[in-house]
Write an enzyme that holds these catalytic residues in place. Structure first.
Site, PDB file in Angstrom:
ATOM      1  N   VAL A  60       0.833  -1.207   0.000  1.00 32.75           N
ATOM      2  CA  VAL A  60       0.000   0.000   0.000  1.00 32.75           C
ATOM      3  C   VAL A  60       0.868   1.258   0.000  1.00 32.75           C
ATOM      4  O   VAL A  60       0.618   2.197  -0.762  1.00 32.75           O
ATOM      5  CB  VAL A  60      -0.976   0.006   1.207  1.00 32.75           C
ATOM      6  CG1 VAL A  60      -1.836   1.256   1.193  1.00 32.75           C
ATOM      7  CG2 VAL A  60      -1.858  -1.244   1.176  1.00 32.75           C
ATOM      8  N   LYS A  82      -6.737  -1.416  10.678  1.00 29.55           N
ATOM      9  CA  LYS A  82      -8.030  -1.865  11.229  1.00 29.55           C
ATOM     10  C   LYS A  82      -7.888  -2.475  12.629  1.00 29.55           C
ATOM     11  O   LYS A  82      -8.764  -2.337  13.462  1.00 29.55           O
ATOM     12  CB  LYS A  82      -8.709  -2.867  10.296  1.00 29.55           C
ATOM     13  CG  LYS A  82      -7.949  -4.171  10.056  1.00 29.55           C
ATOM     14  CD  LYS A  82      -7.354  -4.215   8.700  1.00 29.55           C
ATOM     15  CE  LYS A  82      -6.390  -5.374   8.540  1.00 29.55           C
ATOM     16  NZ  LYS A  82      -5.809  -5.409   7.218  1.00 29.55           N
ATOM     17  N   GLU A 141     -10.185   5.661   5.745  1.00 29.33           N
ATOM     18  CA  GLU A 141     -10.974   5.018   4.680  1.00 29.33           C
ATOM     19  C   GLU A 141     -10.378   3.675   4.263  1.00 29.33           C
ATOM     20  O   GLU A 141     -11.094   2.719   3.965  1.00 29.33           O
ATOM     21  CB  GLU A 141     -11.050   5.970   3.476  1.00 29.33           C
ATOM     22  CG  GLU A 141     -12.006   5.530   2.387  1.00 29.33           C
ATOM     23  CD  GLU A 141     -13.460   5.534   2.832  1.00 29.33           C
ATOM     24  OE1 GLU A 141     -14.034   4.426   2.939  1.00 29.33           O
ATOM     25  OE2 GLU A 141     -14.030   6.608   3.074  1.00 29.33           O
ATOM     26  N   GLY A 190     -10.574  -1.847   1.756  1.00 25.49           N
ATOM     27  CA  GLY A 190      -9.585  -1.406   0.765  1.00 25.49           C
ATOM     28  C   GLY A 190      -9.992  -0.207  -0.054  1.00 25.49           C
ATOM     29  O   GLY A 190     -10.043   0.913   0.430  1.00 25.49           O
ATOM     30  N   LYS A 207     -12.676  -5.105  11.248  1.00 20.71           N
ATOM     31  CA  LYS A 207     -13.323  -4.168  10.315  1.00 20.71           C
ATOM     32  C   LYS A 207     -14.789  -3.929  10.684  1.00 20.71           C
ATOM     33  O   LYS A 207     -15.260  -2.791  10.668  1.00 20.71           O
ATOM     34  CB  LYS A 207     -13.198  -4.706   8.883  1.00 20.71           C
ATOM     35  CG  LYS A 207     -11.756  -4.681   8.372  1.00 20.71           C
ATOM     36  CD  LYS A 207     -11.610  -5.464   7.072  1.00 20.71           C
ATOM     37  CE  LYS A 207     -10.177  -5.410   6.552  1.00 20.71           C
ATOM     38  NZ  LYS A 207      -9.977  -6.314   5.408  1.00 20.71           N
TER      39      LYS A 207
END
Length: 426
Positions: free
Chosen positions: A18, A100, A124, A129, A200
């Site tokens: 990421v 998370k 976000e 994702g 999550k």
């Protein structure tokens, strides 16, 4: 002449999948510049063209103590992420995170700390994702009373279940293949036992219900016991098996939040969310039902969410003393939660029984004795050792009654084995 626009400096903690996507996405931005990046291994080759290696450090505290305006945390886990974020906030930085686990376990502390220091935390990318879900709930859906969420929030388990379904293969075989392809970790526990999805849904339900959900009150069950035979039986009955993260708010405002495998009707949208795709279905008033689906992980989809958060903060910097009020955490009540044993569900039950007179009667009797009505009961072919698999779908009944019935099946002279118990979507 107009004032020249100030360049906003970004400190990045983590340059994995990421982090690399975020760096590449911001590389050509005129006004946003990554000025410091913390990595685990400073000598590791990076597949990033034009990476300025002089901004790399293996000390994450260099990032939080730097002159960055926004710190982006992408390392995951609680430690050292919690302390790094707190230090960054103390140093006057706004935060973007994809963490998370941290939000689920220490979210309350970290949001209160940020509020005390008048800083914003956007996250976000921490849920689903690349799917925009946090900002829509906080802004465009803010006028709704959301009462139900059903979601597929973990790509690894969804990939495994889809492959099991498509290939008629066992869990163990598909897991091995998923690990070889890089879809599953060497230690897949976090995904396959439902921890990732539980983190999550804890945060998602907290947001949607506007009251805090505590992780320890979220029921969690993974996919390790799902068998190829269950997949086949589910299909014949008009269902697919998915790992569903769900949250319901009852009429007394009690929350029922959980993660477990579920037989999902083929008529429902979630039944057709396959492989690594994620999806979130919400029910609320006045909006009705909506489903958002898309990539739940991956370099650029997740980077899309991270960069969106960065730019939301950038747009506000220097214009106001109180950034993004709608995006802040503004609820402090802890939700009353319902224990799984007090819930009512429909169930799919697979039993291996002796092939003799009275078996179906015995199963019916145990169910009846526990207030369980049967919607259907099917006996599959008798095998060489003179046993038969019996598949039962129940009507709505109490979890505690079902667990009681399971204990009785285990001691019944007619039943050899309880193969599976999976809840059915209502």
């Amino acid at each position: 002449m107009e004032n020249e626009k100030k360049i906003i400096k970004i400190g990045l903690i983590g340059l994995g999948t990421v982090g690399s996507g975020v760096y590449k996405t911001l590389q050509n931005s005129e006004f946003v510049k990554v000025t410091k990046i913390a990595v685990k291994n400073i000598n590791k080759p990076r597949n990033i063209e034009g990476l300025d290696r002089s901004i790399l450090t293996d000390d994450p505290y260099e990032v939080v103590n730097s002159d960055a305006d926004i710190v982006v945390e992408l390392i995951g886990g609680v430690n050292p992420a919690f302390d790094l974020i707190k230090t960054a906030i103390e140093n006057g930085k706004h935060i973007v995170t994809a963490n998370k686990e941290l939000l689920a376990k220490r979210g309350e502390e970290i949001f209160n700390f940020a509020e005390k220091h008048n800083k914003v935390i956007l996250y976000e990318a921490a849920i689903a994702g690349g799917i925009p879900i946090i900002m829509p709930i906080k802004t465009i859906l803010a006028g709704n009373k959301i009462t139900r969420i059903e979601a597929i929030l973990n790509g690894t388990t969804n990939y495994i279940l889809t492959k099991m379904d498509a290939d008629g293969a066992s869990y163990a075989d598909v897991l091995k293949e998923a690990q070889e392809l890089g879809y599953a970790e060497t230690d897949p526990t976090g995904d396959v036992e439902g921890f990732d999805a539980a983190y999550k849904i804890t945060t998602l339900a907290t947001l949607a219900f506007k009251q805090r959900i505590k992780l320890e009150n979220v029921y969690r069950e993974g996919i390790t016991k799902v068998r190829a035979e269950d997949m086949k039986a589910a299909n014949e009955l008009g269902y697919k098996i998915k790992l569903i993260a769900s949250a319901y708010l009852d009429e007394n405002n009690y929350a029922d939040v959980r993660v477990h495998p579920m037989l999902v009707s083929k008529k429902s949208t979630l039944a057709h969310i396959d492989y690594v795709t994620n999806a979130v279905s919400l029910e609320g008033h006045p909006v009705g039902s909506i489903t958002l689906s898309g990539p739940g992980a991956g370099e650029f989809p997740t980077a899309s969410s991270v960069v969106g958060d960065i730019l939301a903060i950038v747009a506000e910097l220097g214009k106001t003393d109180y950034l993004l009020p709608m995006m802040r955490c503004n609820h402090h009540d802890t939700a009353k939660t319902i224990d799984i044993s007090d819930t009512s569900n429909k169930y799919y039950l697979s039993l291996n029984a002796k092939n003799k007179l009275g078996v179906i009667g015995n199963i019916g009797k145990i169910c009846e004795g526990n207030n369980i009505s049967l919607a259907s009961i099917m006996q599959r072919g008798v095998s060489d050792n003179n046993t038969a698999d019996i598949t039962v779908i129940t009507e709505l009944c109490k979890e505690k009654d079902m667990q009681n019935a399971i204990s009785q099946f285990k001691t019944s002279e007619y039943v050899n084995n309880v193969n599976s118990l999976i809840r059915v979507q209502i």
